[in-house]
Design a protein around this motif. Structure first.
Motif, PDB file in Angstrom:
ATOM      1  N   SER A  97     -13.991  64.564  33.129  1.00  0.00           N
ATOM      2  CA  SER A  97     -13.316  64.226  32.132  1.00  0.00           C
ATOM      3  C   SER A  97     -13.393  65.141  30.730  1.00  0.00           C
ATOM      4  CB  SER A  97     -14.335  62.844  31.521  1.00  0.00           C
ATOM      5  OG  SER A  97     -14.011  62.568  30.272  1.00  0.00           O
ATOM      6  N   ARG A  98     -12.297  65.423  30.338  1.00  0.00           N
ATOM      7  CA  ARG A  98     -12.325  66.381  29.224  1.00  0.00           C
ATOM      8  C   ARG A  98     -12.972  65.839  28.068  1.00  0.00           C
ATOM      9  NH1 ARG A  98      -8.505  70.391  29.352  1.00  0.00           N
ATOM     10  NH2 ARG A  98      -8.456  70.069  26.843  1.00  0.00           N
ATOM     11  N   GLY A  99     -13.097  64.526  27.689  1.00  0.00           N
ATOM     12  CA  GLY A  99     -14.120  64.166  26.743  1.00  0.00           C
ATOM     13  C   GLY A  99     -15.593  64.760  26.799  1.00  0.00           C
ATOM     14  N   LYS A 100     -15.868  64.412  28.266  1.00  0.00           N
ATOM     15  CA  LYS A 100     -17.364  64.865  28.384  1.00  0.00           C
ATOM     16  C   LYS A 100     -17.529  66.425  28.569  1.00  0.00           C
ATOM     17  CE  LYS A 100     -18.415  60.773  31.467  1.00  0.00           C
ATOM     18  NZ  LYS A 100     -18.910  60.389  32.916  1.00  0.00           N
ATOM     19  N   LEU A 101     -16.483  66.937  28.986  1.00  0.00           N
ATOM     20  CA  LEU A 101     -16.564  68.411  28.994  1.00  0.00           C
ATOM     21  C   LEU A 101     -16.555  68.812  27.327  1.00  0.00           C
ATOM     22  CD1 LEU A 101     -14.022  69.439  31.609  1.00  0.00           C
ATOM     23  CD2 LEU A 101     -16.717  69.752  31.880  1.00  0.00           C
ATOM     24  N   ARG A 102     -15.804  68.348  26.778  1.00  0.00           N
ATOM     25  CA  ARG A 102     -16.014  68.748  25.334  1.00  0.00           C
ATOM     26  C   ARG A 102     -17.272  68.444  24.524  1.00  0.00           C
ATOM     27  NH1 ARG A 102     -13.551  71.915  22.218  1.00  0.00           N
ATOM     28  NH2 ARG A 102     -11.520  71.494  23.104  1.00  0.00           N
ATOM     29  N   THR A 103     -17.944  67.289  24.981  1.00  0.00           N
ATOM     30  CA  THR A 103     -19.094  67.001  24.314  1.00  0.00           C
ATOM     31  C   THR A 103     -19.994  68.104  24.831  1.00  0.00           C
ATOM     32  OG1 THR A 103     -18.677  64.727  24.290  1.00  0.00           O
ATOM     33  CG2 THR A 103     -21.144  65.228  24.356  1.00  0.00           C
ATOM     34  N   GLN A 104     -20.139  68.469  25.884  1.00  0.00           N
ATOM     35  CA  GLN A 104     -20.958  69.583  26.361  1.00  0.00           C
ATOM     36  C   GLN A 104     -20.655  70.811  25.802  1.00  0.00           C
ATOM     37  OE1 GLN A 104     -20.591  69.654  30.695  1.00  0.00           O
ATOM     38  NE2 GLN A 104     -21.444  67.488  31.062  1.00  0.00           N
ATOM     39  N   ALA A 105     -19.334  71.171  25.664  1.00  0.00           N
ATOM     40  CA  ALA A 105     -18.873  72.381  24.916  1.00  0.00           C
ATOM     41  C   ALA A 105     -19.390  72.354  23.513  1.00  0.00           C
ATOM     42  CB  ALA A 105     -17.341  72.532  25.191  1.00  0.00           C
ATOM     43  N   ASP A 106     -19.448  71.298  22.913  1.00  0.00           N
ATOM     44  CA  ASP A 106     -19.784  71.215  21.491  1.00  0.00           C
ATOM     45  C   ASP A 106     -21.396  71.607  21.505  1.00  0.00           C
ATOM     46  OD1 ASP A 106     -17.380  70.859  20.661  1.00  0.00           O
ATOM     47  OD2 ASP A 106     -17.559  68.650  20.594  1.00  0.00           O
ATOM     48  N   LYS A 107     -21.938  71.250  22.562  1.00  0.00           N
ATOM     49  CA  LYS A 107     -23.285  71.538  22.496  1.00  0.00           C
ATOM     50  C   LYS A 107     -23.920  72.899  22.918  1.00  0.00           C
ATOM     51  CE  LYS A 107     -24.795  66.566  23.488  1.00  0.00           C
ATOM     52  NZ  LYS A 107     -25.383  65.808  24.648  1.00  0.00           N
ATOM     53  N   GLY A 108     -22.962  73.829  23.410  1.00  0.00           N
ATOM     54  CA  GLY A 108     -22.966  75.413  23.545  1.00  0.00           C
ATOM     55  C   GLY A 108     -22.759  75.705  25.095  1.00  0.00           C
ATOM     56  N   ALA A 109     -22.480  74.644  25.990  1.00  0.00           N
ATOM     57  CA  ALA A 109     -22.344  74.787  27.387  1.00  0.00           C
ATOM     58  C   ALA A 109     -20.940  75.748  27.733  1.00  0.00           C
ATOM     59  CB  ALA A 109     -22.092  73.404  28.308  1.00  0.00           C
ATOM     60  N   ARG A 110     -21.231  76.972  28.258  1.00  0.00           N
ATOM     61  CA  ARG A 110     -20.056  78.108  28.066  1.00  0.00           C
ATOM     62  C   ARG A 110     -19.425  77.624  29.473  1.00  0.00           C
ATOM     63  NH1 ARG A 110     -22.709  84.079  27.961  1.00  0.00           N
ATOM     64  NH2 ARG A 110     -20.441  84.429  27.962  1.00  0.00           N
ATOM     65  N   GLY A 111     -19.884  77.040  30.367  1.00  0.00           N
ATOM     66  CA  GLY A 111     -19.010  76.733  31.452  1.00  0.00           C
ATOM     67  C   GLY A 111     -18.175  75.554  31.044  1.00  0.00           C
ATOM     68  N   ALA A 112     -18.520  74.584  30.574  1.00  0.00           N
ATOM     69  CA  ALA A 112     -17.657  73.463  29.875  1.00  0.00           C
ATOM     70  C   ALA A 112     -16.483  74.035  29.298  1.00  0.00           C
ATOM     71  CB  ALA A 112     -18.391  72.560  29.112  1.00  0.00           C
ATOM     72  N   LYS A 113     -16.896  75.004  28.299  1.00  0.00           N
ATOM     73  CA  LYS A 113     -15.771  75.579  27.400  1.00  0.00           C
ATOM     74  C   LYS A 113     -14.814  76.317  28.248  1.00  0.00           C
ATOM     75  CE  LYS A 113     -18.732  76.690  23.141  1.00  0.00           C
ATOM     76  NZ  LYS A 113     -19.396  77.633  22.547  1.00  0.00           N
ATOM     77  N   ARG A 114     -15.102  76.913  29.204  1.00  0.00           N
ATOM     78  CA  ARG A 114     -14.375  77.662  30.149  1.00  0.00           C
ATOM     79  C   ARG A 114     -13.391  76.662  31.071  1.00  0.00           C
ATOM     80  NH1 ARG A 114     -11.233  82.149  30.462  1.00  0.00           N
ATOM     81  NH2 ARG A 114     -11.057  83.080  32.525  1.00  0.00           N
ATOM     82  N   ALA A 115     -14.090  75.499  31.417  1.00  0.00           N
ATOM     83  CA  ALA A 115     -13.456  74.584  32.097  1.00  0.00           C
ATOM     84  C   ALA A 115     -12.191  74.027  31.180  1.00  0.00           C
ATOM     85  CB  ALA A 115     -14.287  73.411  32.415  1.00  0.00           C
ATOM     86  N   LEU A 116     -12.647  73.678  30.021  1.00  0.00           N
ATOM     87  CA  LEU A 116     -11.694  72.960  29.142  1.00  0.00           C
ATOM     88  C   LEU A 116     -10.511  73.991  28.947  1.00  0.00           C
ATOM     89  CD1 LEU A 116     -13.625  71.681  26.254  1.00  0.00           C
ATOM     90  CD2 LEU A 116     -12.194  70.338  27.787  1.00  0.00           C
TER      91      LEU A 116
END
Length: 431
Positions: free
Chosen positions: A35-54
């Motif tokens: 889910s791009r929504g869940k990845l965005r939430t994780q990315a906003d919390k600083g998860a670098r892997g989620a930012k890269r996945a997005l």
């Protein structure tokens, strides 16, 4: 053939290629299912892997092309090595044996197993594999670009054109589908679904769809006796009332009950109060200028205007400036949260009344949206705002009492009519 170094080297190569195949298969599933929504939430919390996945999932065509290219390369190479190995071991029968063995190994360890894990832990897996897949996408970009051009050229020969900027599913439709699915499975309450969909629909719906029609507006005649005006306002359940002069089309202002009370107190009970001053009172002294809005304004824009102007009340006019109705901020909020009532509102009536025979008695002025909310039906509201309007539109006439129509999976019977208005309908779903 002896089990020499070449045998073990080939077997090790096949095992490594199966691991890579499983990695590519799992990565493809994780990145497409996350889910791009869940990845965005994780990315906003600083998860670098989620930012890269997005980032790498923004161009899904390029991502899928790179992963499939890598997956097919390792699968074909593994199959070739296995064929060579089994042929040396078992001769010509080794080809068939290699096919069976590799099919089983690829199916279990390179497809089903990694994809099952990826589906169960999509966001976590996507964040983990994103850096490696991102590097692969960059390395294979020239090859994938050439393949993309070739594929689009072939599709164009068959009349198919691909828009690189188009999305498979709009975000709004995705949310609606998720809410509908969640409600059908009992995970989302009906009230929660209606609130979210109501908020999403504000930009798509117009003021004219929910306004109070002019025939139902309570107005004050500026030429009435002051005593009568005061009595009318005190008896009215409304806080704001439009003021007209000579004819109801001529709205000259809007009076607020609190402003009127202050003015009356100053006239009668203030330091210089005089009870006889009431006879000379003019309603125009406390009325504020009317605020007019076009009937084609979207509810979202109108709500923003209300908030910006710190106003709660507007009169609705058509393209010729003729009065059509009125709308309040409360009307718009009710489209999200449902009916809002207070101690001064008249007793709320139910939208539908079910008879012992299984019919539903519905007021003709009931909006289709409110009816759908109350009953969980799905009657269309593109051509009409009210249930009576829908019947008239489908019948292409103003029906008489007793006439029956069937459309959209329902049976409609006109049970009451006043003049040209259908005031009550008897509705029953068709089996």
């Amino acid at each position: 053939m002896t089990l020499d170094g070449a045998f073990w080297l080939t077997a090790g190569g096949i095992l490594l290629l199966l691991v890579l195949s499983g990695f590519f298969s799992g990565s493809e599933t994780a990145l497409t299912a996350a889910s791009r929504g869940k990845l965005r939430t994780q990315a906003d919390k600083g998860a670098r892997g989620a930012k890269r996945a997005l980032k790498i999932t923004e161009d899904s065509e390029r991502l899928i092309g790179s992963v499939l290219l890598g997956n097919n390369l390792v699968n074909i190479l593994a199959a070739s090595l296995a064929t060579s190995l089994f042929t040396r071991l078992f001769g010509e029968s080794g080809v068939a044996l290699a096919t069976l063995v590799m099919t089983l190994l690829v199916l279990v360890f390179a497809e089903v197993l990694p994809k099952t894990y990826a589906i169960s832990n999509a966001e976590k897996a996507a964040s983990t594999v994103a850096p490696i897949i991102g590097a692969l996408v960059t390395i294979l970009a020239p090859i994938v670009g050439a393949v993309r051009l070739m594929v689009r050229g072939i599709l164009r020969l068959f009349g198919v054109r691909i828009d690189p900027n188009s999305h498979i599913m709009a975000v709004r439709e995705e949310i609606e589908g998720a809410l509908a699915l969640g409600h059908s499975e009992g995970l989302v309450e009906k009230e929660d679904r209606d609130r979210i969909l109501g908020a999403l629909d504000l930009a798509e719906r117009l003021v004219e769809e929910i306004m109070l029609h002019r025939s139902n507006i309570e107005m004050i005649n500026a030429d009435d006796d002051p005593q009568d005006i005061l009595e009318q306002i005190l008896k009215s359940p409304h806080t704001r009332l439009p003021v007209f002069q000579n004819e109801q089309e001529n709205i000259i202002g809007v009076v607020h009950a609190k402003d009127l009370s202050r003015h009356m107190y100053a006239l009668i009970s203030g330091p210089n109060g005089d009870a006889n001053a009431l006879s000379t009172f003019k309603i125009t002294e406390v009325a504020t200028p009317p605020y007019f809005v076009p009937e084609t304004t979207s509810l979202d824009d109108q709500m923003r205007q209300f908030l910006r102007q710190r106003s709660h009340f507007a009169l609705v006019v058509d393209e010729y400036g003729a009065l059509r109705g009125l709308i309040t901020l409360e009307d718009i909020l009710e489209e999200i949260v449902g009916e809002i009532t207070d101690e001064f509102d008249p007793a709320a009536e139910t939208v539908v009344t079910k008879t012992p025979e299984g019919h539903f008695l519905i007021d003709g002025a009931t909006t289709i949206r409110d009816l759908n909310r109350a009953t969980d039906w799905a009657l269309p509201d593109e051509e009409a705002n009210t249930i009576a309007g829908l019947v008239i539109h489908e019948a292409q006439m103003i029906p008489t009492v007793g006439q029956v129509f069937s459309f959209h999976g329902f049976r409609f019977e006109v049970s009451a009519r006043e003049g040209n208005r259908v005031t009550e309908l008897k509705v029953r779903p068709l089996q």
